[in-house]
Design a protein around this motif. Structure first.
Motif, PDB file in Angstrom:
ATOM      1  N   GLY A 244      -4.908  25.345  52.866  1.00 20.72           N
ATOM      2  CA  GLY A 244      -4.237  25.735  51.630  1.00 20.72           C
ATOM      3  C   GLY A 244      -3.232  26.850  51.855  1.00 20.72           C
ATOM      4  O   GLY A 244      -2.280  27.009  51.083  1.00 20.72           O
ATOM      5  N   GLY A 245      -3.454  27.630  52.886  1.00 19.97           N
ATOM      6  CA  GLY A 245      -2.519  28.671  53.293  1.00 19.97           C
ATOM      7  C   GLY A 245      -2.222  29.716  52.239  1.00 19.97           C
ATOM      8  O   GLY A 245      -2.975  29.918  51.284  1.00 19.97           O
ATOM      9  N   LEU A 246      -1.094  30.372  52.441  1.00 20.51           N
ATOM     10  CA  LEU A 246      -0.680  31.450  51.548  1.00 20.51           C
ATOM     11  C   LEU A 246      -0.571  31.002  50.084  1.00 20.51           C
ATOM     12  O   LEU A 246      -1.025  31.731  49.197  1.00 20.51           O
ATOM     13  CB  LEU A 246       0.640  32.067  52.032  1.00 20.51           C
ATOM     14  N   PRO A 247      -0.019  29.815  49.774  1.00 20.25           N
ATOM     15  CA  PRO A 247       0.076  29.435  48.361  1.00 20.25           C
ATOM     16  C   PRO A 247      -1.291  29.362  47.662  1.00 20.25           C
ATOM     17  O   PRO A 247      -1.442  29.847  46.538  1.00 20.25           O
ATOM     18  CB  PRO A 247       0.746  28.062  48.401  1.00 20.25           C
ATOM     19  N   GLU A 248      -2.288  28.780  48.310  1.00 17.25           N
ATOM     20  CA  GLU A 248      -3.611  28.686  47.686  1.00 17.25           C
ATOM     21  C   GLU A 248      -4.252  30.065  47.549  1.00 17.25           C
ATOM     22  O   GLU A 248      -4.891  30.371  46.545  1.00 17.25           O
ATOM     23  CB  GLU A 248      -4.517  27.758  48.496  1.00 17.25           C
ATOM     24  N   TRP A 249      -4.071  30.899  48.559  1.00 17.55           N
ATOM     25  CA  TRP A 249      -4.591  32.275  48.521  1.00 17.55           C
ATOM     26  C   TRP A 249      -3.972  33.039  47.351  1.00 17.55           C
ATOM     27  O   TRP A 249      -4.665  33.679  46.569  1.00 17.55           O
ATOM     28  CB  TRP A 249      -4.282  32.956  49.852  1.00 17.55           C
ATOM     29  N   ARG A 250      -2.648  32.968  47.231  1.00 20.05           N
ATOM     30  CA  ARG A 250      -1.917  33.658  46.167  1.00 20.05           C
ATOM     31  C   ARG A 250      -2.330  33.111  44.794  1.00 20.05           C
ATOM     32  O   ARG A 250      -2.569  33.889  43.863  1.00 20.05           O
ATOM     33  CB  ARG A 250      -0.420  33.482  46.372  1.00 20.05           C
ATOM     34  N   ASP A 251      -2.446  31.771  44.683  1.00 20.39           N
ATOM     35  CA  ASP A 251      -2.823  31.154  43.407  1.00 20.39           C
ATOM     36  C   ASP A 251      -4.231  31.558  42.964  1.00 20.39           C
ATOM     37  O   ASP A 251      -4.527  31.577  41.771  1.00 20.39           O
ATOM     38  CB  ASP A 251      -2.733  29.632  43.496  1.00 20.39           C
ATOM     39  N   ALA A 252      -5.093  31.876  43.931  1.00 18.95           N
ATOM     40  CA  ALA A 252      -6.450  32.312  43.607  1.00 18.95           C
ATOM     41  C   ALA A 252      -6.475  33.779  43.169  1.00 18.95           C
ATOM     42  O   ALA A 252      -7.514  34.287  42.750  1.00 18.95           O
ATOM     43  CB  ALA A 252      -7.359  32.110  44.814  1.00 18.95           C
TER      44      ALA A 252
END
Length: 165
Positions: free
Chosen positions: A148-156
């Motif tokens: 998921g990388g940075l986008p999934e981390w940021r979205d969480a």
């Protein structure tokens, strides 16, 4: 007359089934004889491509838990410019293009037995998987890929560092 054609059709089906079974038995004779004797099956040696170690994927919840407890080192596979712009807080930068130029990529201050989690720009980005493979080849034992990388981390809503857009 209808009964004769029915019998003829049934006979033809029986001949075809018998011929197919006989051909199958003859074709697989070595395998069947080993099975009959309870001999273990011999598998072909894996090719170099099959033997390539692949890092295991890991989800955002596990990444967060390992990150917060300090049990893992997060490694950003994106370009240095992308890392400077924004990255997961506490992550190291090792761009894939830099790692491919090195004989065996090294993470300064990171032990070979450390848990490493590589990430990049999400599911459409495969740089983290490639970096993970390179790190495994370099001798790092526990390498995972956060797909998921940075986008999934940021979205969480988890912490990032660097300049914001």
């Amino acid at each position: 007359m209808a009964e004769k054609s029915w019998r003829k059709t049934l006979w033809e089906i029986a001949v075809i089934v018998f011929a197919s079974a006989l051909f199958g038995i003859l074709w697989n004779r070595p395998l069947l004889s080993d099975a009959w004797r309870s001999a273990p099956a011999v598998q072909a040696a894996p090719t170099a491509q099959q033997a390539e170690a692949v890092p295991m994927p890991i989800g955002v919840a596990q990444v967060k838990e390992l990150h917060d407890s300090g049990q893992a080192v997060l490694v950003d596979a994106r370009s240095a410019a992308s890392y400077i712009k924004e990255h997961i807080a506490g992550a190291l930068s090792l761009p894939l293009e830099e790692a491919t130029r090195q004989q065996a990529p090294q993470l300064k201050g990171v032990a070979k037995d450390a848990v490493i989690i590589a990430y990049c720009n999400g599911f459409s980005c495969h740089d983290s998987m490639q970096l993970g493979k390179l790190l495994i080849k370099a001798g790092y034992g526990s390498v995972y890929v956060f797909e998921g990388g940075l986008p999934e981390w940021r979205d969480a809503g988890y912490p990032t560092s660097g300049g914001k857009q």
